[in-house]
Design a protein around this motif. Structure first.
Motif, short mmCIF file in Angstrom:
data_model
loop_
_atom_site.label_atom_id
_atom_site.label_comp_id
_atom_site.label_asym_id
_atom_site.label_seq_id
_atom_site.Cartn_x
_atom_site.Cartn_y
_atom_site.Cartn_z
N ALA A 425 109.76 47.70 113.19
CA ALA A 425 110.36 47.41 111.84
C ALA A 425 111.39 46.35 112.29
O ALA A 425 111.35 45.37 111.59
CB ALA A 425 110.90 48.67 111.12
N MET A 426 112.18 46.49 113.17
CA MET A 426 113.25 45.76 113.65
C MET A 426 112.34 44.53 113.85
O MET A 426 112.98 43.11 113.74
CB MET A 426 114.07 46.20 114.63
CG MET A 426 114.99 47.41 114.40
SD MET A 426 116.07 47.96 115.77
CE MET A 426 116.78 49.33 115.02
N TYR A 427 111.32 44.35 114.82
CA TYR A 427 111.00 43.09 115.23
C TYR A 427 110.29 42.42 113.83
O TYR A 427 110.33 41.32 113.99
CB TYR A 427 109.72 43.59 116.21
CG TYR A 427 108.63 42.53 116.24
CD1 TYR A 427 108.74 41.47 117.19
CD2 TYR A 427 107.30 42.24 115.47
CE1 TYR A 427 107.94 40.43 117.39
CE2 TYR A 427 106.64 41.24 115.67
CZ TYR A 427 106.72 40.31 116.52
OH TYR A 427 105.90 39.31 116.69
N LEU A 428 109.80 43.19 112.93
CA LEU A 428 109.33 42.41 111.72
C LEU A 428 110.56 41.85 111.19
O LEU A 428 110.21 40.62 110.45
CB LEU A 428 108.55 43.37 110.85
CG LEU A 428 107.14 43.75 111.34
CD1 LEU A 428 106.54 45.11 110.61
CD2 LEU A 428 106.15 42.52 111.37
N ALA A 429 111.53 42.64 111.02
CA ALA A 429 112.83 41.93 110.35
C ALA A 429 113.05 40.79 110.99
O ALA A 429 113.66 39.67 110.30
CB ALA A 429 113.96 43.16 110.09
N LYS A 430 113.20 40.64 112.14
CA LYS A 430 113.45 39.47 113.11
C LYS A 430 112.48 38.36 112.49
O LYS A 430 112.89 37.20 112.72
CB LYS A 430 113.79 39.74 114.43
CG LYS A 430 114.01 38.57 115.31
CD LYS A 430 115.40 38.14 115.05
CE LYS A 430 115.85 36.89 115.68
NZ LYS A 430 115.05 35.55 115.69
N ALA A 431 111.22 38.55 112.71
CA ALA A 431 110.17 37.81 112.54
C ALA A 431 109.92 37.13 111.19
O ALA A 431 109.69 36.15 111.12
CB ALA A 431 108.99 38.44 113.14
N LEU A 432 110.14 38.12 110.23
CA LEU A 432 109.69 37.57 108.78
C LEU A 432 110.98 37.27 107.76
O LEU A 432 110.89 36.88 106.77
CB LEU A 432 108.87 38.74 108.35
CG LEU A 432 107.59 39.10 108.95
CD1 LEU A 432 106.91 40.03 108.35
CD2 LEU A 432 106.57 37.71 109.15
N THR A 433 112.29 37.61 108.37
CA THR A 433 113.33 37.26 107.55
C THR A 433 114.43 36.34 108.12
O THR A 433 114.21 36.17 109.34
CB THR A 433 114.28 38.50 107.26
OG1 THR A 433 114.94 39.09 108.45
CG2 THR A 433 113.16 39.67 106.90
N SER A 434 115.22 35.77 107.66
CA SER A 434 116.28 34.96 108.17
C SER A 434 117.45 35.59 108.58
O SER A 434 118.71 35.13 108.85
CB SER A 434 116.58 33.98 107.05
OG SER A 434 117.24 34.33 105.82
N ARG A 435 117.41 36.84 108.56
CA ARG A 435 118.59 37.93 108.81
C ARG A 435 118.71 37.61 110.53
O ARG A 435 118.07 37.63 111.20
CB ARG A 435 118.49 39.13 108.53
CG ARG A 435 118.19 39.64 107.11
CD ARG A 435 119.34 39.01 105.93
NE ARG A 435 119.15 39.41 104.58
CZ ARG A 435 120.11 39.17 103.81
NH1 ARG A 435 121.27 38.48 104.28
NH2 ARG A 435 119.86 39.35 102.75
N SER A 436 120.14 37.70 110.72
CA SER A 436 120.71 37.58 112.04
C SER A 436 120.53 39.08 112.64
O SER A 436 120.37 40.05 112.02
CB SER A 436 122.24 37.29 112.19
OG SER A 436 122.77 38.17 111.66
#
Length: 482
Positions: A425-436
């Motif tokens: 989930a953290m990997y997807l958050a980094k890959a698919l969102t612009s969040r730092s």
């Protein structure tokens, strides 16, 4: 790091850039980019022309820094200079004073710093006799004024309030207090805060106006504590006439607590405070309830996503500005419409689109047409076609796919059936969102950014070794992007 190691690192970084942007773009913009040296956490790069230096600085800094970090996570800053007669100057020495997370150019001949207090509209020296380099505001951008701000239905209320605040501050009075402006990235919050600072200080260069990014505020606070000068820092803050805080969502820890005390003190002393963030005050989880309540009790102004008319007005304004700088440059109306229709993300992408077309015209002599825009702006147009993915969506999809509870993903549980889905989930958050990374960590139960980085790298390693996992993650991506 030896010379040989540096050369090998640079070859790997170039390979990553080529893979990320494609052969054509790499040849156009990166072929003449050279690595001069690495000093500590800073990479010194050079290019042969000022134009190329400015273009890379405006459009590709993050990609270059991302490529360096992928090869050496210790590198966190870039220094970009123009080579003169084949030589890049100045060379850097350990401990050289370069602002974190900024790129500086030799064309500017100086580090970006707060403008001296003797200039109109700039009040960034220290109050109470403290050294100016110890207590100063973040650098302002001279281009970000009310005159260059393009107004429309999405932002007209925020603009009107910003002008009222600036006018009142110029007359030593306070209107709404505090003012809180929020929107997603690239919709004009930073522009308005800069514009307020310039306008409020235009009539009196001695007025104490301070513009600070949240990370700069934290830097000052941590430095003050480290050097046992916290009282002087607090005294400096309380002497401010107008305080503007940007990127509020990045404020955390004891710095957030100190901001709360400063906010109360300035408001009680009838001093104006303007804050900008990417979410309304109620969603700033790193702040305590008292500070969130104080911000919510002021004037909270949202800026909505831009509609077609506002996007077109922004593109037209930037095109007119470019045409005034380059003789013979013309943006036909169909090109203006094409950009406004196809690039819907945010204002910075609209600015970037105009800059790219100007560069393409100046480098190749090709007239600006819809065909040139289609070719030059492919990546920006593709980003329009990809739906925005939220971290909340990722948590929901991953929890359902792996049959775990959403609360488990946010918890401190360390069992394998929870740890692996959480890392994915953290990997997807980094890959698919612009969040730092810090933002992702906060959304995953208040974890540190290093935990997020470890999870991302762990999943990347597993994907290289496990084809089934790669296919599984691709399936999750498709589910999220549907």
């Amino acid at each position: 790091m030896t010379t040989g190691d540096t050369e090998q690192l640079w070859l790997r970084v170039r390979a990553r850039l080529r893979a990320a942007v494609g052969e054509d773009i790499f040849t156009s913009w990166f072929a003449r980019l050279a690595l001069e040296e690495i000093v500590g956490d800073l990479a010194h790069l050079s290019v042969p022309t000022r134009f190329l230096c400015s273009w890379i600085q405006s459009n590709y800094v993050e990609k270059i820094l991302e490529a360096f970090r992928a090869e050496d996570e210790a590198i966190s800053r870039l220094h970009l200079t123009v080579r003169i007669n084949g030589q890049a100057r100045p060379r850097l020495v350990a401990g050289s004073d370069v602002s974190p997370e900024r790129v500086e150019t030799a064309a500017q001949e100086a580090e970006v710093r707060p403008v001296p207090a003797s200039s109109a509209g700039t009040m960034f020296g220290a109050a109470g006799g403290a050294p100016a380099d110890a207590l100063s505001g973040s650098a302002l951008d001279r281009k970000l004024t009310f005159e260059t701000f393009v107004a429309g239905g999405a932002n007209e209320m925020a603009l009107g309030v910003a002008k009222q605040v600036a006018s009142a501050a110029a007359n030593n009075t306070v209107t709404f207090n505090p003012v809180y402006i929020h929107s997603t990235v690239g919709l004009g919050k930073t522009h308005l805060l800069n514009a307020i600072a310039w306008a409020a200080g235009a009539s009196d260069a001695g007025r104490n106006i301070v513009y600070l990014t949240a990370d700069h505020f934290m830097y000052h606070f941590i430095t003050a504590v480290k050097h046992q000068s916290a009282l002087a820092f607090k005294e400096w803050l309380r002497r401010i006439d107008l305080l503007l805080i940007d990127d509020m969502q990045f404020l955390q820890g004891k710095s957030a607590t100190e901001f709360g005390h400063t906010l109360s003190s300035l408001i009680s002393g009838t001093k104006q405070v303007v804050v900008a963030g990417d979410a309304p005050p109620r969603d700033l989880e790193m702040l305590d309830d008292r500070v969130r309540s104080r911000l919510s009790g002021g004037l909270v102004i949202p800026i909505a996503p831009f509609d077609m008319d506002l996007r077109r007005a922004i593109v037209q304004k930037r095109a007119d500005q470019a045409s005034s700088r380059f003789a013979g440059l013309a943006f036909p109306a169909p090109v203006i419409d094409f950009i406004a229709r196809c690039i819907v993300s945010h204002g910075r992408d609209l600015d970037g689109a105009v800059n790219r077309l100007v560069a393409a015209n100046q480098l190749t002599g090709e007239p600006i047409t819809v065909g040139l825009a289609e070719k030059t702006l492919q990546d920006l147009i593709r980003s329009r076609e990809t739906p925005r993915v939220r971290i909340e969506d990722i948590l929901r999809i991953v929890a359902r796919h792996y049959n775990v509870r959403r609360t488990d993903l946010l918890s401190s549980r360390r069992s394998r059936d929870v740890v692996r889905p959480r890392q994915i989930a953290m990997y997807l958050a980094k890959a698919l969102t612009s969040r730092s990374l810090p933002e992702i960590g906060r959304r995953f139960g208040g974890r540190d950014h290093t935990t997020v980085l470890h999870s991302v790298r762990k999943v990347e390693q597993l994907m290289r070794d496990d084809g089934d996992l790669t296919q599984e993650i691709e399936l999750l991506k498709r589910m999220l992007e549907e």
